[in-house]
Design a protein around this motif. Structure first.
Motif, mmCIF file in Angstrom:
data_model
loop_
_atom_site.group_PDB
_atom_site.id
_atom_site.type_symbol
_atom_site.label_atom_id
_atom_site.label_comp_id
_atom_site.label_asym_id
_atom_site.label_seq_id
_atom_site.Cartn_x
_atom_site.Cartn_y
_atom_site.Cartn_z
ATOM 1 N N LEU B 27 -5.457 -33.611 8.035
ATOM 2 C CA LEU B 27 -4.861 -32.203 8.313
ATOM 3 C C LEU B 27 -5.026 -32.021 9.694
ATOM 4 N N SER B 28 -4.019 -31.180 10.365
ATOM 5 C CA SER B 28 -3.828 -30.751 11.796
ATOM 6 C C SER B 28 -5.067 -30.016 12.002
ATOM 7 N N LYS B 29 -5.356 -29.781 13.384
ATOM 8 C CA LYS B 29 -6.593 -29.340 13.616
ATOM 9 C C LYS B 29 -6.420 -27.739 13.329
ATOM 10 N N CYS B 30 -5.518 -27.069 13.509
ATOM 11 C CA CYS B 30 -5.431 -25.570 12.970
ATOM 12 C C CYS B 30 -5.607 -25.754 11.560
ATOM 13 N N GLU B 31 -4.815 -26.506 10.740
ATOM 14 C CA GLU B 31 -4.948 -26.364 9.463
ATOM 15 C C GLU B 31 -6.327 -26.566 9.010
ATOM 16 N N TYR B 32 -7.214 -27.346 9.667
ATOM 17 C CA TYR B 32 -8.251 -27.560 9.282
ATOM 18 C C TYR B 32 -9.325 -26.400 9.561
ATOM 19 N N ALA B 33 -9.029 -25.640 10.495
ATOM 20 C CA ALA B 33 -9.741 -24.490 10.959
ATOM 21 C C ALA B 33 -9.510 -23.506 10.055
ATOM 22 N N VAL B 34 -8.414 -23.276 9.726
ATOM 23 C CA VAL B 34 -7.886 -22.180 8.704
ATOM 24 C C VAL B 34 -8.588 -22.302 7.443
ATOM 25 N N ASN B 35 -8.472 -23.615 7.003
ATOM 26 C CA ASN B 35 -9.076 -23.800 5.493
ATOM 27 C C ASN B 35 -10.453 -24.375 5.371
ATOM 28 N N SER B 36 -11.030 -24.396 6.783
ATOM 29 C CA SER B 36 -12.497 -24.940 6.611
ATOM 30 C C SER B 36 -13.352 -23.631 5.749
ATOM 31 N N GLN B 37 -14.235 -24.254 5.053
ATOM 32 C CA GLN B 37 -15.204 -23.468 3.903
ATOM 33 C C GLN B 37 -16.458 -22.941 4.838
ATOM 34 N N ARG B 38 -16.535 -23.129 6.436
ATOM 35 C CA ARG B 38 -17.574 -22.790 6.790
ATOM 36 C C ARG B 38 -17.754 -21.004 7.007
ATOM 37 N N PRO B 39 -19.028 -20.815 6.584
ATOM 38 C CA PRO B 39 -18.993 -19.053 6.417
ATOM 39 C C PRO B 39 -18.761 -18.385 8.130
ATOM 40 N N VAL B 40 -18.033 -17.494 7.923
ATOM 41 C CA VAL B 40 -17.453 -17.041 9.095
ATOM 42 C C VAL B 40 -18.064 -15.343 9.285
ATOM 43 N N ASN B 41 -18.789 -14.964 10.095
ATOM 44 C CA ASN B 41 -19.013 -13.620 10.088
ATOM 45 C C ASN B 41 -18.435 -13.046 11.603
ATOM 46 N N LEU B 42 -17.483 -12.143 11.355
ATOM 47 C CA LEU B 42 -17.108 -11.284 12.527
ATOM 48 C C LEU B 42 -17.221 -9.938 12.305
ATOM 49 N N ASP B 43 -18.078 -9.631 11.139
ATOM 50 C CA ASP B 43 -18.533 -8.197 11.043
ATOM 51 C C ASP B 43 -19.391 -7.674 11.773
ATOM 52 N N LEU B 44 -19.149 -6.753 12.916
ATOM 53 C CA LEU B 44 -19.838 -6.261 13.865
ATOM 54 C C LEU B 44 -20.895 -5.421 13.176
ATOM 55 N N ARG B 45 -20.705 -4.858 12.050
ATOM 56 C CA ARG B 45 -21.789 -3.699 11.206
ATOM 57 C C ARG B 45 -23.079 -4.767 10.990
#
Ligand code: HEM
Lengths: 122, 157
Positions: B27-45
């Motif tokens: 995959l290209s790097k950005c495709e990889y980042a977008v499709n990665s299954q890593r949990p992401v938490n950007l919820d400030l709350r």
């Protein structure tokens, strides 16, 4: 995503710089005024009024008022842009944010004009 | 953003890296980042705050308090400058416990915002920006502003 068409200067970098320059002016003014009051306990009307009647004090005050308006606008813009987003508000976020920012702008403008009236009314 | 995952054939260029750098996993790097299954938490709350973050949020809160306070201060300034009698009224008003508390509250906000603001400016000069000195700076802001806030209280009462 939150777009930035409503920011102060069309440029985040310029906003950032303006926020810092105005911060220095505000720090100088608030420390001066606080220091003046502290250094003159029991100050009477004549002295207080005399201070604000000085040309340099009017210039300093007006400069701080301008700085305050820009500083507060940029600051509140950052705050609203961070919290009033689709994540917190859903699909009406852009409209709500725009209205809140407009309200902040109107309030700041009213405060600015009021401040000018106070400075030049005496 | 690209969402379609296109298998990479060796030698084909990446979809969205300008430098055409080699891609992993086909995959290209950005495709990889977008499709990665890593949990992401950007919820400030739901993010816990370390003391650096507390010092930052307090700077923000005091900034908003000061904005609200401008109206109160302008009102007092107006009255105190317009006439001898207005000046006396403002002075009289400032003897009431409620007015004292409000003024102390605003001065406290200013003291905190000012101290944290100066720290901000120092850090903008690239001083004290490591993790350790960042924590130290935040604690210094707490201590210095607390002292100033107490002093303001002593002065007012
Ligand atoms: C006296 C009236 C003042 C008001 C109403 C005010 C208001 C604000 C607000 C609402 C913010 C936005 C907070 C944020 O984005 O997190 C802000 C940011 C800031 N203020 Fe003030 N402020 C005042 C005075 C000062 C002073 C005296 C300083 C002195 C050093 C200062 C330094 C800063 C700095 C450096 C920032 C930028 C923070 C950032 O980029 O995250 N401010 N201010």
């Amino acid at each position: 995503m939150v777009t930035n068409v409503t920011n102060f200067s069309r440029s985040g970098l310029y906003d950032w710089m303006a926020q810092r320059v105005t911060a220095v002016v505000l720090a100088a003014y608030s420390l001066f005024l606080l220091g003046y009051i502290l250094a003159n306990p029991g100050m009477g009307y004549a002295e207080w009024q005399g201070l604000f009647a000085n040309s340099w004090m009017r210039i300093f005050s007006l400069m701080s008022l301008v700085a305050l308006s820009a500083h507060a606008w940029i600051g509140l813009w950052s705050v609203t842009t961070d919290y009033l987003t689709p994540m917190t508000l859903g699909k009406w976020a852009t409209g709500v944010r725009f209205l809140v920012q407009a309200l902040c702008g109107v309030i700041m403008f009213v405060l600015f004009v009021w401040g000018v009236q106070i400075l030049w009314g005496i | 953003m690209l969402t379609v995952v296109t298998p990479m054939v060796t030698g084909t260029s990446c979809k969205c890296l300008p430098d055409n750098s080699p891609c992993s996993l086909g995959l290209s790097k950005c495709e990889y980042a977008v499709n990665s299954q890593r949990p992401v938490n950007l919820d400030l709350r739901t993010i816990k705050l370390p003391n650096t973050a507390i010092s930052s949020i307090l700077h923000r809160i005091t900034g908003v308090i000061l904005f609200v306070g401008i109206a109160v201060l302008l009102y007092g300034l107006d009255k105190s400058l317009v006439s001898e009698q207005g000046f006396a009224e403002v002075k009289e008003c400032l003897t009431s416990p409620l007015a004292k508390f409000v003024v102390w509250g605003l001065l406290s906000g200013l003291m905190y915002h000012l101290t944290a603001g100066i720290r901000h400016l120092i850090m903008d000069l690239d001083i004290g920006v490591s993790l350790e000195s960042g924590k130290l700076g935040a604690n210094l802001v707490f201590i210095i502003s607390a002292i100033l806030i107490v002093l303001m209280g002593v002065w007012i009462w």
